[in-house]
Design a protein around this motif. Structure first.
Motif, PDB file in Angstrom:
ATOM      1  N   SER A 163       0.841  -1.186   0.000  1.00  0.00           N
ATOM      2  CA  SER A 163       0.000   0.000   0.000  1.00  0.00           C
ATOM      3  C   SER A 163       0.882   1.243   0.000  1.00  0.00           C
ATOM      4  O   SER A 163       0.660   2.186  -0.767  1.00  0.00           O
ATOM      5  N   TYR A 164       1.923   1.217   0.825  1.00  0.00           N
ATOM      6  CA  TYR A 164       2.860   2.344   0.879  1.00  0.00           C
ATOM      7  C   TYR A 164       3.511   2.573  -0.485  1.00  0.00           C
ATOM      8  O   TYR A 164       3.581   3.692  -0.985  1.00  0.00           O
ATOM      9  N   ARG A 171       3.942  11.331  -1.999  1.00  0.00           N
ATOM     10  CA  ARG A 171       4.944  10.925  -1.013  1.00  0.00           C
ATOM     11  C   ARG A 171       4.445  11.124   0.402  1.00  0.00           C
ATOM     12  O   ARG A 171       4.585  10.264   1.267  1.00  0.00           O
ATOM     13  N   ALA A 210       1.806   8.594   1.254  1.00  0.00           N
ATOM     14  CA  ALA A 210       2.363   7.259   1.493  1.00  0.00           C
ATOM     15  C   ALA A 210       2.927   7.184   2.900  1.00  0.00           C
ATOM     16  O   ALA A 210       2.714   6.209   3.636  1.00  0.00           O
ATOM     17  N   LYS A 211       3.633   8.239   3.285  1.00  0.00           N
ATOM     18  CA  LYS A 211       4.228   8.244   4.610  1.00  0.00           C
ATOM     19  C   LYS A 211       3.136   8.215   5.686  1.00  0.00           C
ATOM     20  O   LYS A 211       3.244   7.493   6.673  1.00  0.00           O
ATOM     21  N   ALA A 217       0.107   7.041   5.456  1.00  0.00           N
ATOM     22  CA  ALA A 217      -0.514   5.719   5.506  1.00  0.00           C
ATOM     23  C   ALA A 217       0.380   4.762   6.272  1.00  0.00           C
ATOM     24  O   ALA A 217      -0.080   3.965   7.098  1.00  0.00           O
ATOM     25  N   PHE A 218       1.671   4.862   6.016  1.00  0.00           N
ATOM     26  CA  PHE A 218       2.608   3.939   6.657  1.00  0.00           C
ATOM     27  C   PHE A 218       2.595   4.132   8.170  1.00  0.00           C
ATOM     28  O   PHE A 218       2.518   3.175   8.926  1.00  0.00           O
ATOM     29  N   ASN A 261      -0.677   3.005   9.798  1.00  0.00           N
ATOM     30  CA  ASN A 261      -0.742   1.546   9.847  1.00  0.00           C
ATOM     31  C   ASN A 261       0.206   0.965  10.877  1.00  0.00           C
ATOM     32  O   ASN A 261      -0.092  -0.054  11.491  1.00  0.00           O
ATOM     33  N   TRP A 303      -5.532   8.339   7.012  1.00  0.00           N
ATOM     34  CA  TRP A 303      -4.635   8.033   5.891  1.00  0.00           C
ATOM     35  C   TRP A 303      -5.389   7.651   4.620  1.00  0.00           C
ATOM     36  O   TRP A 303      -4.916   7.878   3.519  1.00  0.00           O
ATOM     37  N   ALA A 320      -4.738   8.500   0.676  1.00  0.00           N
ATOM     38  CA  ALA A 320      -4.174   7.412  -0.121  1.00  0.00           C
ATOM     39  C   ALA A 320      -4.669   7.454  -1.557  1.00  0.00           C
ATOM     40  O   ALA A 320      -4.144   6.746  -2.413  1.00  0.00           O
TER      41      ALA A 320
END
Lengths: 749, 513
Positions: free
Chosen positions: A157-158, A171, A174-175, A177-178, A181, A262, A266
């Motif tokens: 996903s990231y 970017r 993504a960060k 979301a990471f 999670n 997130w 996303a």
């Protein structure tokens, strides 16, 4: 226990595809090759999944025992045992089938959508890797392997959210979301640790490996006595703590309050990714885990209560935000969050089957809506702002018609899939027997409050979906009004979505400023064909789970296949009087009449065995009538929602929405101010400048200087190093000798 | 295998039982002879050595799968148990990898290659006897064979002062330690009137002079402690490792260390068991277990803390090898306190497995370091690794993988290795051992600092000077492929390797009990 070694093919085919695309595809840079490899491997997975689920050894979806495939023993230390083993029971069979099938369609769609992208092979390698991880997650036969998949989907996903690495927005998303999670993953791993200490096992199933019997942690947990319904149970270290920790993981992966932030961001990833990962499959992993652990949750009433409340709150909260978004994908993103809330609401009131049913139908219609939006975005040359669309039905008829079916499905119009599943959840909330939800709040039973909020959410869903459809496909064509929208943005009307579309400039291959002679175009067949198939599924997919109350109207008898397939997965739990008392105690009052009704039907549920006659006894005439009434009410409300949407946005699609909703209740700002900024400041000022530069570097430099100083002194005295080493060794030897001889003297003396 | 003929000559001289050792020794001799006649060759001796090592491995498996009765071979001076097979496999692997790694270096430095290969093979024979000897005399012979060869190997770069210094230091301090070891053996012989480990274990409860046991045990502990570089007997390690040629360092950190552990385990765990009612034996057992537990903690702390301070990659790896000896000692102590013989064998296998994972990772890391270091190992500072990350992706990614395996990240070999060695110690439930495992875990966390530092340096630091990626020769590529597969393979399929380690011919099982 059935063994079937084909099971591993389901997960390893996509892995092979990912490797092939990465190694060979990266060299070839041939779209045909990459696309064929990616789709081909998923097709293999899909065929094998359906074969095992329906045909092999009578079909894993119908068999009493799960189909297992023990690949190897991964870790075995003491009584801790983690196998690299797969298992397919009824629950994972349903998941495996819809994931591989919907996944296949989305892969095919993506070959059209990503056409011309320079990272084509990379995209499909990631997508295949995602499928591998997701299938590992649902087919794992123990918690640790599930966690491998869980982390794997997080990684993919990231990678895929940040696919357009040149875009700042991608970017950052993504960060985000990471990190969100990761917080959830902490909960999962702690929950698994705790469950292992409680049960001594992390396996899902009872099985025999290498002659050794492995007990199912879930069965053990299910056989334990239920925790009391108190807040204290959360920190007591029992099953409630396990359930709450696991649910923290679920809020991260499945975007629930408070970790939902997130998912909307996303959407910076390519649209097929949004459809596959952030709508149809990965985000439902949390629901999967909760249902998989239903034996634990049923013994943890406090956790159930929390799940129901969080689910319901997320559903209505996200729906309000969805009302005011202008980016077509953001509307769908908040809609996804809201629908996931419904699923957790269902879990929280004990309707695990309904939750999974909604997962499946949602996968169909949300994938359809996302892919439809992808088709629109493709046709509009990567324009996502609905204010620049309008009247697209003229240019994109297939997309329009298929999306209409998705719209009908999500609004909850009868026959379409969403109706049956959503209605089931609302009815189960209304009629729940779960003790926790029968507690009262503000003098009302909690389940009633949840139900009312659920209904309001249903109306709002219809409103925002109608708004989206209207802005996109009806009204006047606005794609040449670009200048106006710019003016609109520049006049201080802050709107980040307009900026988003500017950021698109980074993907030069795609983005062209809309010419004056621009005409939206229908997408190629690779994109429309999956839309049509998903439209059919969104229309008819709900028919596998028609509740008895509906089917009996047409005299069709009990046709709810779905519920009967999943029944064995759900641990049967008699309601404990003690629990009830706790519940009463906790919230002081309870409705006696309600409770009696609950007990009444509970005894019936217990009696309901596998035999047909017993099943019929389960559906008492009053219950059926209630359910039918409620279903009618839902349809009315859905109609009302559509009408409101039509009435409000028919003539004025650009109607200004409340700023509070448009800015998502300022949640991001609040998180930034109160959580992220303090952490960043602490890390920068405290950890980096204080601890790292001050303490660590201080020690390192200090010791370095000390050693250098000693060294220079040593050199000035011309001491031979070997001699000093020997002396050091001798000193050590003397200490050891002394230690041993101390005992020796005891012997002699 | 001409078993029958040989047994006719003397029933106790059973060459078959030491066939792997014999094969390697013969290969070493062949290499030496060939080198006399063709000193200029570059490939042949390496090939002979590799073939010899592979044949020895095959012979080892053949011996273990066959149904030979070796119970009385060499009058019980040779052991047949899982300890021998597991450690011998580690050693053969280390030697084969070292030969492949050295090709870069032997070409660059123009060393006498035949000499180097024969020394390496003789060192291997010594190591193998340290694992297979069931008699203290054999163990000592093996140890000296190994040590003499490695002393020379450390000084093989004759023109380099650092290399000479390294060899001399190693020689002097090594002899010093051997003296302790030999004296310890003498004292044990004095107490039990035997040098055979099995007999010592049987007689230890009724020793003639029980007090001598303790003095002897202490001496042995010091001697072996030096060989496996535990604190405070580690002082020689950094200097010797840094000065020796890089491939030799790789070999010394993995091979002789494993051999030291094999003998150390055999003498202490198998030779000094607890005997009910015998006070001296229990004093001995209690004191060596607690002394080793303390030494393990010191070793881990000193190794890791000192590694943080290093600016030279080779020196960092040297201190890291000290730290890893500490982790392996945790498993050693766990084997010492095991209640049943199954648990004991399991813990011994865990130590062997740990050393295998360390060997795989270490050889891989040293392969990259060898390739990147230029003539005379000039390029081994952390600064020399600045910014090479994306310029040499293959090398830097594999080196990063090895660092993560050293650290013990899940999915890599190091993770499973650590789990296995920590397991027996924590299960014993004794407070000191629990403290030891806690220290081990904290030290693992500390080690993240310097292992990750190398990754950070490679990928996130700017490089100011010009640098071109060295070409990866085929031998080194082979090593990298094998070690990368090994890191993942051992991390994922540990049970396969462990099942090989567990194999023990039934005859020997009976003999051991």
């Amino acid at each position: 226990m059935t063994e079937n070694n084909l099971l591993s093919l389901i997960i390893f085919a996509p892995l092979f595809g990912a490797a092939l695309n990465w190694v060979v595809g990266g060299k070839l840079k041939n779209e045909l090759f990459s696309g064929a490899v990616a789709c081909g491997t998923i097709a293999v997975s899909c065929i094998v999944a359906f074969y095992i689920a329906f045909f092999a050894d009578g079909g894993a979806m119908f068999a009493d025992k799960p189909t297992l495939d023990h690949l190897w023993t991964w870790i075995q230390v003491g009584n801790f045992r983690a196998d690299f083993g797969l298992g397919m029971d009824h629950l994972s069979a349903i998941y495996a089938c819809f994931i591989t099938f919907v996944g296949l369609l989305i892969h095919i769609f993506a070959t059209g959508y990503m056409h011309g992208d320079s990272g084509f092979y990379r995209f499909f390698a990631y997508l295949n890797l995602f499928m591998f991880s997701m299938l590992t997650l649902i087919l794992a036969d123990n918690f640790l392997l599930m966690f491998v998949g869980w982390e794997g989907v997080g990684l993919c996903s990231y990678l895929l959210i940040g696919y357009y690495i040149k875009k700042d927005e991608a970017r950052v998303a993504a960060k985000k979301a990471f990190v969100a999670n990761r917080i959830g993953d902490w909960g999962v791993i702690m929950g698994v640790f705790l469950l292992f200490t409680l049960t001594g096992s992390i396996s899902f199933y009872d099985k025999v490996v290498d002659g050794e019997k492995v007990n199912s942690a879930l069965n053990i947990a299910s056989a334990m006595s239920a925790d009391p319904f108190t807040w204290g149970a959360i920190v007591a270290g029992g099953l409630t703590s396990v359930a709450v920790l696991l649910f923290i993981g679920a809020t991260g992966k499945s975007a629930q309050i408070p970790l939902f932030v997130w998912l909307p961001d996303a959407m910076a990833g390519p649209t097929p990714v949004s459809a596959l990962i952030h709508a149809a499959t990965m985000v439902t992993a949390g629901v999967y885990m909760v249902v998989r652990c239903n034996g634990i949750y049923q013994n943890a009433p406090t956790a159930m209560f929390i799940v129901a409340i969080i689910g319901c709150a997320t559903a209505i909260f996200a729906a309000t935000i969805g009302l005011a978004q202008n980016d077509i994908k953001k509307v769908l993103a908040y809609s996804t969050v809201s629908q996931l809330g419904y699923m957790f609401l269902a879990c929280g009131v004990g309707a695990f089957v309904a939750a999974i049913f909604h997962v499946m139908t949602h996968a169909f219609f949300k994938a359809l809506l996302f892919l439809g939006s992808g088709s629109v975005i493709h046709g509009m040359h990567h324009e996502q702002d609905m204010r620049k669309m309008g009247n697209l039905k003229k240019y994109m008829p297939i997309t329009f018609i298929t999306m209409m079916t998705g719209w009908l499905a999500i609004c909850g119009i009868p026959i379409w899939a969403g109706f049956f599943s959503k209605d089931e959840i609302l009815y189960k909330t209304f009629a729940t027997h779960a003790s926790a939800s029968q507690a009262t709040l503000f003098g009302q039973p909690v389940n009633m409050i949840l139900w009312v909020f659920g209904l309001i959410t249903a109306v709002m869903t219809a409103v925002y979906m109608t708004r989206m459809m209207w802005m996109t496909f009806f009204g006047n064509e606005r794609f040449h009004d670009e200048a106006d929208v710019h003016a609109y943005a520049e006049h201080g009307h802050d709107d980040d979505h307009v900026h988003d579309s500017h950021d698109d400039d980074d993907e030069e291959e795609h983005h062209h400023a809309l010419q004056h002679d621009f005409k939206p175009h229908e997408s190629p067949w690779t994109m429309t064909a999956p839309l049509v198939i998903l439209a059919v599924l969104s229309t008819l997919g709900g028919l596998v789970g028609i509740p008895y109350a509906m089917s009996s109207i047409f005299g069709a008898g009990d046709v709810n296949k779905f519920e009967h397939i999943l029944e064995p997965v759900i641990a049967k739990k008699g309601e404990h009087e003690a629990e009830k008392k706790e519940a009463k105690h906790f919230f002081q009052a309870a409705q006696p009449a309600k409770e009696k009704a609950g007990e009444h039907s509970e005894t019936k549920t217990e009696k309901a065995g596998e035999s047909k006659t017993a099943e019929h006894a389960e559906h008492s005439p009053e219950e059926i009538w209630t359910e039918q009434k409620l279903a009618g009410l839902s349809v009315l409300l859905a109609g009302l929602g559509i009408f409101i949407g039509w009435f409000m946005f028919k003539d004025n699609p650009l109607r200004k929405m409340p700023k509070l909703l448009e800015n998502k209740w300022y949640i991001d700002e609040i998180y930034n101010k109160f959580i992220i900024d303090p952490i960043t400041n602490f890390s920068r000022k405290g950890l980096w400048q204080g601890f790292d530069l001050g303490v660590i570097d201080g020690i390192v430099h200090g010791v370095g200087q000390f050693v250098t100083a000693i060294g220079s002194i040593a050199r000035s005295f011309q001491v031979g190093f070997v001699r000093s080493y020997a002396a050091f060794i001798l000193l050590g030897a003397l200490i050891v000798l002394g230690y041993f001889i101390y005992y020796g003297l005891k012997l002699v003396g | 295998m001409n078993t029958i003929l040989l047994q006719v000559v003397n029933p106790n001289v059973n060459v078959t039982s030491i066939l792997p050792e014999v094969i390697v020794a013969v290969a070493g001799t062949l290499v030496m002879i060939y080198d006399c006649f063709a000193p200029k060759q570059k490939i042949v001796t390496g090939a002979i050595s590799l073939v010899g090592l592979i044949l020895a491995t095959i012979a080892l498996f053949a011996l273990w799968s066959g149904s030979y009765d070796f119970a009385n071979a060499w009058n019980g001076m040779v052991a047949f148990d899982n300890l021998r097979v597991s450690f011998t496999l580690v050693m053969l692997f280390v030697s084969a990898m070292t030969i492949l790694i050295s090709t870069v270096w032997t070409e660059r430095e123009d060393v006498p290659i035949g000499e180097y290969h024969s020394l390496l093979l003789f060192a291997t024979v010594g190591m193998m006897f340290m694992a297979s000897g069931n008699d203290m005399v054999i163990l000592f012979l093996g140890l000296e064979t190994l040590s003499l060869s490695t002393y020379v190997m450390a000084g093989l770069r004759k023109s380099d002062l650092k290399s000479n210094e390294s060899a001399l230091k190693y020689f002097i301090l090594g002899s010093f330690a051997s003296a302790f070891l030999l004296y310890g053996m003498a004292l044990i012989y004095g107490a039990t009137a035997s040098t055979n480990i099995t007999e010592i274990a049987a007689k230890i409860g009724t020793a003639n002079f029980p007090a001598l046991l303790l003095a002897g045990g202490a001496m042995l502990l010091i001697g072996f402690g030096f060989k496996i570089a535990t604190v405070p007997f580690h002082v020689w390690t950094p200097d010797v490792y840094e000065g020796a040629p890089t491939p030799v360092t790789a070999f010394m950190a993995a091979g002789p260390k494993a051999a030291g552990f094999a003998s150390f385990l055999r003498v202490f765990v198998l030779g000094f068991p607890v005997v009910a009612g015998a006070t001296a034996t229990n004093y001995l057992h209690g004191s060596w277990v607690s002394a080793l537990a303390l030494m393990a903690m010191l070793t881990m702390i000193v190794g890791n803390v000192a590694a943080i301070l290093q600016n030279n990659v080779k020196r960092m790896l040297a201190y890291s090898s000290i730290a890893h000896a500490g982790y392996a000692l945790v498993g050693f102590v766990g084997a010492g306190v095991a209640k049943t013989s199954e648990a004991r064998d399991g813990a011994i296998n865990a130590v062997a497995f740990y050393l295998l994972t360390y060997a795989v990772t270490n050889l891989g890391a040293f392969a990259v370091v060898t390739l990147l270091g230029e003539k005379n190992d000039r390029r081994t500072e952390f600064e020399d690794y600045n910014g090479i990350g994306f310029k040499a992706p293959v090398l830097s990614f594999t080196l990063s993988l090895f660092m993560l395996s050293f650290l013990g990240l899940p999915l890599t070999a190091g993770f499973i290795g650590k789990i296995l060695v920590f397991g027996p110690a924590i299960q014993s439930g004794e407070p000191l051992l629990t403290v030891m495992v806690v220290v081990a875990v904290i030290c693992t966390a500390i080690s993240a600092y310097y292992y990750l530092r190398l990754i950070v340096v490679m990928f996130f630091k700017e490089r100011l000077t010009e640098w071109t990626e060295p070409k990866i020769p085929i031998t080194l590529a082979t090593v990298l492929i094998i070690t990368v597969i090994g890191v993942f393979g051992l991390g994922l399929f540990s049970d396969r390797v462990l099942s090989i380690f567990k194999t023990s011919p039934t005859a020997t099982k009976a003999q051991l009990k």
